[in-house]
Enzyme design. Structure first.
Site, PDB file in Angstrom:
ATOM      1  N   CYS A 137      -2.884   9.738  -6.046  1.00  0.00           N
ATOM      2  CA  CYS A 137      -1.557  10.295  -5.798  1.00  0.00           C
ATOM      3  C   CYS A 137      -1.403  10.551  -4.294  1.00  0.00           C
ATOM      4  CB  CYS A 137      -1.376  11.604  -6.561  1.00  0.00           C
ATOM      5  SG  CYS A 137      -1.474  11.409  -8.342  1.00  0.00           S
ATOM      6  N   ALA A 138      -0.219  10.282  -3.785  1.00  0.00           N
ATOM      7  CA  ALA A 138       0.035  10.514  -2.365  1.00  0.00           C
ATOM      8  C   ALA A 138       0.023  12.009  -2.046  1.00  0.00           C
ATOM      9  CB  ALA A 138       1.370   9.901  -1.962  1.00  0.00           C
TER      10      ALA A 138
END
Length: 136
Positions: free
Chosen positions: A50-51
């Site tokens: 996930c960013a």
């Protein structure tokens, strides 16, 4: 196969005219979640891929999945809330049978998330499925 809570969300989305309204609704869902306790924000609950920072904490109560989560990004917190509606309350064996892409497509999410957000969403779904598979 969707939970009644997810079906309710689909109905809510049908009344929202445009994507901006839907986006705001997703963010509001995230804001309405109870915060994830700090002691649960550990490497074991952190979701890779996930960013933004994402933590998912799962429990099985009465043979049913219940997970909570948190993120440092408002829209991702909202996506966690959406996934909770999709998966919470299912037996571990049922989790793997949910076509998450198709169900989320009913909300129009597939068409309106950036590539990074879509990758993060897939990573969260995969974590949920792995956790359920270990319990099954």
């Amino acid at each position: 196969m969707a939970t009644p809570a997810f079906e309710e969300l689909v109905e809510d989305f049908e009344f929202l005219e445009d994507w901006e309204d839907r986006y705001r609704h997703v963010i509001d869902l995230g804001k309405a979640m109870d915060p994830l306790a700090e002691p649960l924000r550990v490497p074991a609950t952190k979701v890779d891929g996930c960013a933004s920072q994402v933590w998912l904490h799962a429990q099985f109560d009465g043979g049913k999945l219940h997970f909570d989560g948190a993120s440092d990004a408002m829209i991702v917190s909202g996506l966690i809330a959406v996934l909770r509606r999709l998966f919470n309350g299912l037996a571990p064996a049922e989790v793997g049978k949910v076509d998450a892409k198709a169900e989320l497509g009913r909300l129009g999410l597939n068409d309106h998330l950036s590539a990074q957000r879509s990758n993060g969403l897939r990573a969260m779904i995969e974590r949920i499925r792995e956790t359920a598979a270990q319990e099954a």
